[in-house]
Scaffold this motif. Structure first.
Motif, PDB file in Angstrom:
ATOM      1  N   UNK A 202      30.525  27.031  44.097  1.00  0.00           N
ATOM      2  CA  UNK A 202      31.810  26.416  43.616  1.00  0.00           C
ATOM      3  C   UNK A 202      32.905  27.846  43.251  1.00  0.00           C
ATOM      4  N   UNK A 203      32.536  27.879  42.197  1.00  0.00           N
ATOM      5  CA  UNK A 203      33.532  28.990  41.631  1.00  0.00           C
ATOM      6  C   UNK A 203      34.070  30.472  41.851  1.00  0.00           C
ATOM      7  N   UNK A 204      31.938  30.904  42.358  1.00  0.00           N
ATOM      8  CA  UNK A 204      33.114  32.041  42.640  1.00  0.00           C
ATOM      9  C   UNK A 204      33.320  32.107  44.300  1.00  0.00           C
ATOM     10  N   UNK A 205      32.816  31.546  45.138  1.00  0.00           N
ATOM     11  CA  UNK A 205      34.832  31.001  45.833  1.00  0.00           C
ATOM     12  C   UNK A 205      35.736  30.414  45.855  1.00  0.00           C
ATOM     13  N   UNK A 206      35.908  29.919  44.467  1.00  0.00           N
ATOM     14  CA  UNK A 206      38.023  30.348  44.155  1.00  0.00           C
ATOM     15  C   UNK A 206      37.843  31.193  43.633  1.00  0.00           C
ATOM     16  N   UNK A 207      37.094  32.560  42.782  1.00  0.00           N
ATOM     17  CA  UNK A 207      36.991  32.926  42.694  1.00  0.00           C
ATOM     18  C   UNK A 207      37.384  34.500  43.827  1.00  0.00           C
ATOM     19  N   UNK A 208      36.830  34.746  44.456  1.00  0.00           N
ATOM     20  CA  UNK A 208      36.807  35.690  45.602  1.00  0.00           C
ATOM     21  C   UNK A 208      38.168  35.078  46.418  1.00  0.00           C
ATOM     22  N   UNK A 209      38.262  33.410  46.794  1.00  0.00           N
ATOM     23  CA  UNK A 209      39.555  33.754  46.951  1.00  0.00           C
ATOM     24  C   UNK A 209      40.646  33.699  46.841  1.00  0.00           C
ATOM     25  N   UNK A 210      40.699  33.394  45.218  1.00  0.00           N
ATOM     26  CA  UNK A 210      42.175  34.189  44.682  1.00  0.00           C
ATOM     27  C   UNK A 210      42.453  35.674  44.890  1.00  0.00           C
ATOM     28  N   UNK A 211      41.056  36.476  44.493  1.00  0.00           N
ATOM     29  CA  UNK A 211      41.280  37.701  44.848  1.00  0.00           C
ATOM     30  C   UNK A 211      41.619  38.193  45.512  1.00  0.00           C
ATOM     31  N   UNK A 212      41.005  37.941  47.008  1.00  0.00           N
ATOM     32  CA  UNK A 212      41.677  38.227  48.464  1.00  0.00           C
ATOM     33  C   UNK A 212      43.578  37.482  48.614  1.00  0.00           C
ATOM     34  N   UNK A 213      43.853  36.559  47.964  1.00  0.00           N
ATOM     35  CA  UNK A 213      44.702  35.893  47.928  1.00  0.00           C
ATOM     36  C   UNK A 213      45.899  37.061  47.051  1.00  0.00           C
ATOM     37  N   UNK A 214      45.521  37.328  46.265  1.00  0.00           N
ATOM     38  CA  UNK A 214      46.551  38.321  44.862  1.00  0.00           C
ATOM     39  C   UNK A 214      46.601  39.456  46.218  1.00  0.00           C
ATOM     40  N   UNK A 215      45.804  40.928  46.846  1.00  0.00           N
ATOM     41  CA  UNK A 215      45.722  41.022  47.214  1.00  0.00           C
ATOM     42  C   UNK A 215      46.511  41.385  48.006  1.00  0.00           C
ATOM     43  N   UNK A 216      46.469  40.536  49.407  1.00  0.00           N
ATOM     44  CA  UNK A 216      47.345  40.151  50.429  1.00  0.00           C
ATOM     45  C   UNK A 216      48.593  40.191  49.973  1.00  0.00           C
ATOM     46  N   UNK A 217      49.552  39.104  48.917  1.00  0.00           N
ATOM     47  CA  UNK A 217      50.455  38.828  48.846  1.00  0.00           C
ATOM     48  C   UNK A 217      51.130  40.214  48.003  1.00  0.00           C
ATOM     49  N   UNK A 218      50.140  40.868  47.164  1.00  0.00           N
ATOM     50  CA  UNK A 218      50.385  42.112  47.000  1.00  0.00           C
ATOM     51  C   UNK A 218      51.075  43.297  47.701  1.00  0.00           C
ATOM     52  N   UNK A 219      49.983  43.225  49.179  1.00  0.00           N
ATOM     53  CA  UNK A 219      50.244  44.381  50.506  1.00  0.00           C
ATOM     54  C   UNK A 219      51.371  43.784  50.464  1.00  0.00           C
ATOM     55  N   UNK A 220      51.946  42.529  50.676  1.00  0.00           N
ATOM     56  CA  UNK A 220      52.787  41.778  51.907  1.00  0.00           C
ATOM     57  C   UNK A 220      54.349  42.236  51.332  1.00  0.00           C
ATOM     58  N   UNK A 221      53.869  42.066  49.397  1.00  0.00           N
ATOM     59  CA  UNK A 221      55.417  42.666  48.875  1.00  0.00           C
ATOM     60  C   UNK A 221      55.460  44.632  49.290  1.00  0.00           C
TER      61      UNK A 221
END
Length: 238
Positions: A202-221
């Protein structure tokens, strides 16, 4: 099997001379990386059967079966190591490699984690439910990683409950199970490890999801601040 360096799980064992020698030996034989990947399912199934049989074992089998399960787990991990090495270092990559690289892992994880739940003899039916839940969450960790990659994010092999961590913990639980009858009821170690799997995945899923989210947000900027790049990105997806 076909795999790029950017999508490979970082494994230090690849650099060991012994692993490289085995890779050379396998590469010279009529053994494909896809066959090695499929063999990992066989090792996982063997280990899973040992765990299920151990639940009702007595006498010498009570300590022998966990040891045999460890052999199966390690065999599965060796297959996971050498399929990629034979494909890349041995020059035997195939167009269907990613399919054979990923799907056998999902089946192997399910077999092993569900079996660990069944092996929690003193904690039934809770152990069975925990084993199935751990298996589903383990598959979900891989799903998040692959989903992120499909959206353009780098492969995320973050833990704390990545594949190698799960197998290390399950191996440790098998070792404890050899002697646990001297300390507490049978199956306690297996129940504890399935609980750790559930929390850790559960923790791993949360960490990976957050990392992907941050990457995609950064890329959109980045794209929004660079219209020319935005046009190129749009053209790539046509």
């Amino acid at each position: 099997m076909t795999t790029s360096q950017g999508t490979r799980r970082p494994i230090k064992t690849r650099d060991h001379r012994f692993a490289q020698r085995i890779t050379v030996w396998l590469s010279k034989r009529q053994i494909s990386p896809n066959q090695i990947s499929l063999a990992s399912i066989g090792f996982a199934a063997f280990a899973a059967l040992m765990l299920v049989f151990w639940r009702h074992a007595e006498g010498g089998a009570d300590w022998l079966l966990p040891i045999m399960a460890i052999a199966g787990i390690q065999g599965r991990l060796l297959c996971n190591l050498f399929d990629g090495m034979v494909a890349m270092e041995g020059g035997k990559s195939t167009p269907s490699g990613e399919l054979y690289n990923d799907m056998p892992d999902r089946l192997a994880d399910t077999l092993l984690l569900v079996a660990a739940g069944y092996a929690a003899a003193s904690w039934q039916p809770a152990g069975i439910w925990m084993g199935w839940l751990a298996a589903m969450l383990a598959v979900a960790t891989a799903y998040v990683r692959v989903l992120g990659a499909s959206m353009g994010a780098p492969m995320r092999f973050l833990g704390p409950m990545a594949k190698q961590h799960r197998m290390a913990l399950l191996t440790a639980a098998c070792l404890v199970s050899v002697l646990e009858s001297f300390w507490w009821p049978k199956g306690v170690a297996m129940f504890v490890v399935t609980l750790v799997f559930v929390v850790g995945c559960t923790w791993t899923i949360a960490r990976r999801t957050r990392a992907i989210h941050c990457y995609l947000v950064d890329q959109s900027h980045v794209i929004s601040s660079d219209p020319e790049r935005a046009t190129e990105q749009g053209a790539d997806h046509v």
